[in-house]
Enzyme design. Sequence first.
Site, PDB file in Angstrom:
ATOM      1  N   ASP A 111       0.650  -1.155  -0.409  1.00 27.88           N
ATOM      2  CA  ASP A 111       0.116   0.299  -0.346  1.00 27.88           C
ATOM      3  C   ASP A 111       0.683   1.345   0.057  1.00 27.88           C
ATOM      4  O   ASP A 111       1.853   1.610   0.753  1.00 27.88           O
ATOM      5  CB  ASP A 111      -0.886  -0.101   1.209  1.00 27.88           C
ATOM      6  CG  ASP A 111      -2.025  -0.240   0.634  1.00 27.88           C
ATOM      7  OD1 ASP A 111      -2.897  -0.076  -0.311  1.00 27.88           O
ATOM      8  OD2 ASP A 111      -3.387  -0.476   2.285  1.00 27.88           O
ATOM      9  N   GLU A 149     -14.194  -1.942  -2.215  1.00 28.67           N
ATOM     10  CA  GLU A 149     -14.083  -1.867  -0.889  1.00 28.67           C
ATOM     11  C   GLU A 149     -15.632  -0.919  -0.924  1.00 28.67           C
ATOM     12  O   GLU A 149     -16.105   0.152  -1.382  1.00 28.67           O
ATOM     13  CB  GLU A 149     -13.345  -0.783  -0.046  1.00 28.67           C
ATOM     14  CG  GLU A 149     -13.351  -1.368   1.625  1.00 28.67           C
ATOM     15  CD  GLU A 149     -12.343  -1.075   2.266  1.00 28.67           C
ATOM     16  OE1 GLU A 149     -12.579  -0.931   3.539  1.00 28.67           O
ATOM     17  OE2 GLU A 149     -11.659  -0.681   1.859  1.00 28.67           O
TER      18      GLU A 149
END
Length: 269
Positions: A88, A185
């Site tokens: 990330d 998400e």
Amino acid sequence: MTAERKPWTVPMLAEAKQAGRKLAMLTAYDAGFARAMDAAGIDLVLVGDSLGMVVQGRTSTLPVTVDDIAYHTACVARGLSTALLVADLPFQADASPQRALDAATRFLQAGAVMAKLEGAGHKLEVIRHLVEREVPVCAHLGLTPQSVLRFGGFKVQGRDEAAAERLRREAREVQEAGASLLVLEGVPSPLAADITGALGIPTIGIGAGPHCDGQVLVLHDMLGLDSGHRRPRFVKDFLAEGGSVEGAFRAYAEAVRSGSFPDDAHSYR
């Protein structure tokens, strides 16, 4: 078992989508859990900025630094032999193309194969900049945790038609910019299905229903550990049925590949 599997590569992700083969992804932050995931046949492992909440005990992902991700990426890489490792880009590490390249270079040198970043808009330039410089990119749309202050909390995205159309457009844009993978998400299941069907790159869902090309969960969540935060609807405790940590990873991978997880109880409408 591990020795019989070929290490995952970026081109193999698109091949899996074309073949209808679901991808099982989990987060990891150290070599021990990474090794167990690899042995259990997990396809992709993410060193997520979720470490800020589940490892560092913070209230959001915003305090996580490039140094934090680089350290944990190096740890996880030592435990993997077949799973593809994604790292990330933490908050503001992708604020400019050059900052993103500097951070992503560190992650790839630490053992990652792909860098993940949140959002579209000005991030499209960042995606193009990375891909043109040989850094594979995983995009992330929907409930993007680094936008928690603007969203006013962790809220499902894309429920009204205008927001849904924006997500459809952004998904096309990140693909066109060169992303090889897309995490969705906190998105209603029908919308995630539409986006997945419209794209040539695989989608990985987390709270986005069963129709994505794969699924991801946070390690601590799928082991039923209390991280000190409200447990989202899409979380399932796989340790309870797996009987051991590696058993939980195997049960999760099998549930993702069979399509039994997530079901309606772990999805949004």
